[in-house]
Design a protein around this motif. Structure first.
Motif, PDB file in Angstrom:
ATOM      1  N   GLY A  54       0.833  -1.199   0.000  1.00 51.36           N
ATOM      2  CA  GLY A  54       0.000   0.000   0.000  1.00 51.36           C
ATOM      3  C   GLY A  54       0.863   1.242   0.000  1.00 51.36           C
ATOM      4  O   GLY A  54       0.606   2.204  -0.739  1.00 51.36           O
ATOM      5  N   HIS A  55       1.921   1.260   0.834  1.00 51.34           N
ATOM      6  CA  HIS A  55       2.859   2.375   0.855  1.00 51.34           C
ATOM      7  C   HIS A  55       3.567   2.514  -0.494  1.00 51.34           C
ATOM      8  O   HIS A  55       3.618   3.599  -1.083  1.00 51.34           O
ATOM      9  CB  HIS A  55       3.943   2.143   1.924  1.00 51.34           C
ATOM     10  CG  HIS A  55       3.428   2.058   3.314  1.00 51.34           C
ATOM     11  ND1 HIS A  55       3.791   1.034   4.177  1.00 51.34           N
ATOM     12  CD2 HIS A  55       2.602   2.867   4.023  1.00 51.34           C
ATOM     13  CE1 HIS A  55       3.215   1.217   5.348  1.00 51.34           C
ATOM     14  NE2 HIS A  55       2.482   2.321   5.281  1.00 51.34           N
ATOM     15  N   ILE A  56       4.111   1.412  -0.970  1.00 53.04           N
ATOM     16  CA  ILE A  56       4.975   1.443  -2.151  1.00 53.04           C
ATOM     17  C   ILE A  56       4.192   1.832  -3.403  1.00 53.04           C
ATOM     18  O   ILE A  56       4.626   2.688  -4.192  1.00 53.04           O
ATOM     19  CB  ILE A  56       5.658   0.076  -2.328  1.00 53.04           C
ATOM     20  CG1 ILE A  56       6.610  -0.173  -1.157  1.00 53.04           C
ATOM     21  CG2 ILE A  56       6.399   0.008  -3.657  1.00 53.04           C
ATOM     22  CD1 ILE A  56       7.113  -1.599  -1.063  1.00 53.04           C
ATOM     23  N   ARG A  57       3.023   1.222  -3.601  1.00 53.78           N
ATOM     24  CA  ARG A  57       2.240   1.510  -4.807  1.00 53.78           C
ATOM     25  C   ARG A  57       1.704   2.928  -4.793  1.00 53.78           C
ATOM     26  O   ARG A  57       1.586   3.569  -5.839  1.00 53.78           O
ATOM     27  CB  ARG A  57       1.113   0.486  -4.936  1.00 53.78           C
ATOM     28  CG  ARG A  57       1.628  -0.902  -5.286  1.00 53.78           C
ATOM     29  CD  ARG A  57       0.572  -1.971  -5.118  1.00 53.78           C
ATOM     30  NE  ARG A  57       1.121  -3.307  -5.365  1.00 53.78           N
ATOM     31  CZ  ARG A  57       0.547  -4.439  -4.996  1.00 53.78           C
ATOM     32  NH1 ARG A  57      -0.618  -4.404  -4.345  1.00 53.78           N
ATOM     33  NH2 ARG A  57       1.110  -5.607  -5.258  1.00 53.78           N
ATOM     34  N   LEU A  58       1.389   3.435  -3.612  1.00 53.09           N
ATOM     35  CA  LEU A  58       0.964   4.829  -3.498  1.00 53.09           C
ATOM     36  C   LEU A  58       2.081   5.762  -3.942  1.00 53.09           C
ATOM     37  O   LEU A  58       1.857   6.716  -4.698  1.00 53.09           O
ATOM     38  CB  LEU A  58       0.560   5.147  -2.062  1.00 53.09           C
ATOM     39  CG  LEU A  58       0.294   6.626  -1.759  1.00 53.09           C
ATOM     40  CD1 LEU A  58      -0.915   7.124  -2.528  1.00 53.09           C
ATOM     41  CD2 LEU A  58       0.111   6.857  -0.277  1.00 53.09           C
ATOM     42  N   MET A  59       3.299   5.505  -3.494  1.00 54.56           N
ATOM     43  CA  MET A  59       4.410   6.384  -3.834  1.00 54.56           C
ATOM     44  C   MET A  59       4.751   6.320  -5.321  1.00 54.56           C
ATOM     45  O   MET A  59       5.076   7.338  -5.935  1.00 54.56           O
ATOM     46  CB  MET A  59       5.616   6.039  -2.963  1.00 54.56           C
ATOM     47  CG  MET A  59       5.422   6.464  -1.513  1.00 54.56           C
ATOM     48  SD  MET A  59       6.843   6.117  -0.449  1.00 54.56           S
ATOM     49  CE  MET A  59       6.599   4.380  -0.090  1.00 54.56           C
ATOM     50  N   ILE A  60       4.651   5.140  -5.908  1.00 56.49           N
ATOM     51  CA  ILE A  60       4.892   5.013  -7.343  1.00 56.49           C
ATOM     52  C   ILE A  60       3.831   5.779  -8.124  1.00 56.49           C
ATOM     53  O   ILE A  60       4.138   6.504  -9.083  1.00 56.49           O
ATOM     54  CB  ILE A  60       4.908   3.525  -7.752  1.00 56.49           C
ATOM     55  CG1 ILE A  60       6.146   2.829  -7.159  1.00 56.49           C
ATOM     56  CG2 ILE A  60       4.891   3.382  -9.268  1.00 56.49           C
ATOM     57  CD1 ILE A  60       6.159   1.326  -7.343  1.00 56.49           C
ATOM     58  N   ALA A  61       2.571   5.657  -7.695  1.00 51.57           N
ATOM     59  CA  ALA A  61       1.484   6.367  -8.376  1.00 51.57           C
ATOM     60  C   ALA A  61       1.666   7.877  -8.268  1.00 51.57           C
ATOM     61  O   ALA A  61       1.461   8.621  -9.243  1.00 51.57           O
ATOM     62  CB  ALA A  61       0.136   5.946  -7.785  1.00 51.57           C
ATOM     63  N   LEU A  62       2.057   8.351  -7.089  1.00 52.52           N
ATOM     64  CA  LEU A  62       2.236   9.786  -6.883  1.00 52.52           C
ATOM     65  C   LEU A  62       3.434  10.300  -7.675  1.00 52.52           C
ATOM     66  O   LEU A  62       3.396  11.403  -8.239  1.00 52.52           O
ATOM     67  CB  LEU A  62       2.410  10.080  -5.395  1.00 52.52           C
ATOM     68  CG  LEU A  62       2.143  11.510  -4.944  1.00 52.52           C
ATOM     69  CD1 LEU A  62       0.721  11.941  -5.292  1.00 52.52           C
ATOM     70  CD2 LEU A  62       2.373  11.653  -3.454  1.00 52.52           C
TER      71      LEU A  62
END
Length: 216
Positions: free
Chosen positions: A20-28
């Motif tokens: 959840g953390h990692i995919r959020l940061m990639i999306a942002l």
């Protein structure tokens, strides 16, 4: 004012770091064309019970970052060296001094954090130090107009990502990032109950948790 690159910061206990953390940061990163996101690992969080040790959470965070091909994530360990609770406004005061008065700084938070910003220690003072990059959280979108001072919010809202690079602080940007139904608390519960966490966090982090017997 000339344009500068926006530097974004994402704070948390990362107990443990998960997809959840990692995919959020990639999306942002992709949404705002960010060159880097800096992870602010909390030491003693003011609002929850003590997490796993800082060294364990730092080790897991390093393992997770190593699995990402594009090396845009780095870790800022300054809060780990404090013996007092980590107040976000104090961290951003330090960052502002280091980056200078003109560098655009952004703080990544969820809708739920925006709703409680007034209750944070000098929470509203963050707007003098950075932009807020607000990401959706399940169940919180409809509450915004009821719980946030509308005028305060409207005076700072921007729909233009470019505006975040045109001034150093003071804007609120609602990022259209996906919502990931993964939480660290659920992962900790799963480990306590002996349930699988496959697909919820990187395999290297899972191996570390099993090796050190965490969250049992």
């Amino acid at each position: 004012m000339g344009k500068h690159a926006l530097t974004a910061f994402y704070g948390g206990t990362f107990d443990p770091v998960h997809y959840g953390h990692i995919r959020l940061m990639i999306a942002l990163k992709n949404l705002l064309n960010l060159q880097r996101i800096i992870l602010l690992l909390n030491n003693i969080p003011p609002h929850r019970a003590n997490p796993m040790t800082a060294s364990q959470r730092l080790a897991m965070l390093r393992l997770a970052i190593a699995e990402i091909p594009d090396a845009f994530l780095t870790i800022d360990e300054r809060e780990l060296h404090r013996s007092t609770p980590s107040w976000t406004v104090d961290t951003f005061k330090e960052l502002r001094r280091e980056y200078g008065p003109d560098s655009p700084l952004g703080f990544i938070i969820g809708y739920d954090s925006l709703l409680t910003l007034r209750s944070w220690y000098r929470g509203l003072a963050l707007m003098d130090l950075c932009h807020l990059l607000v990401c959706p959280r399940p169940g919180y979108r409809s509450l915004l107009t009821n719980q946030v001072d509308n005028q305060w919010l409207e005076n700072r809202l921007t729909n233009d990502p470019q505006a975040l690079s045109q001034q150093p602080a003071g804007l609120i940007y609602f990022a259209a990032t996906p919502q990931f139904a993964i939480s660290a608390s659920d992962i900790r519960t799963r480990y306590r109950e002996g349930r699988s966490c496959d697909g919820l966090l990187p395999s290297s982090v899972q191996s570390y948790i099993h090796k050190h017997g965490l969250y049992r």
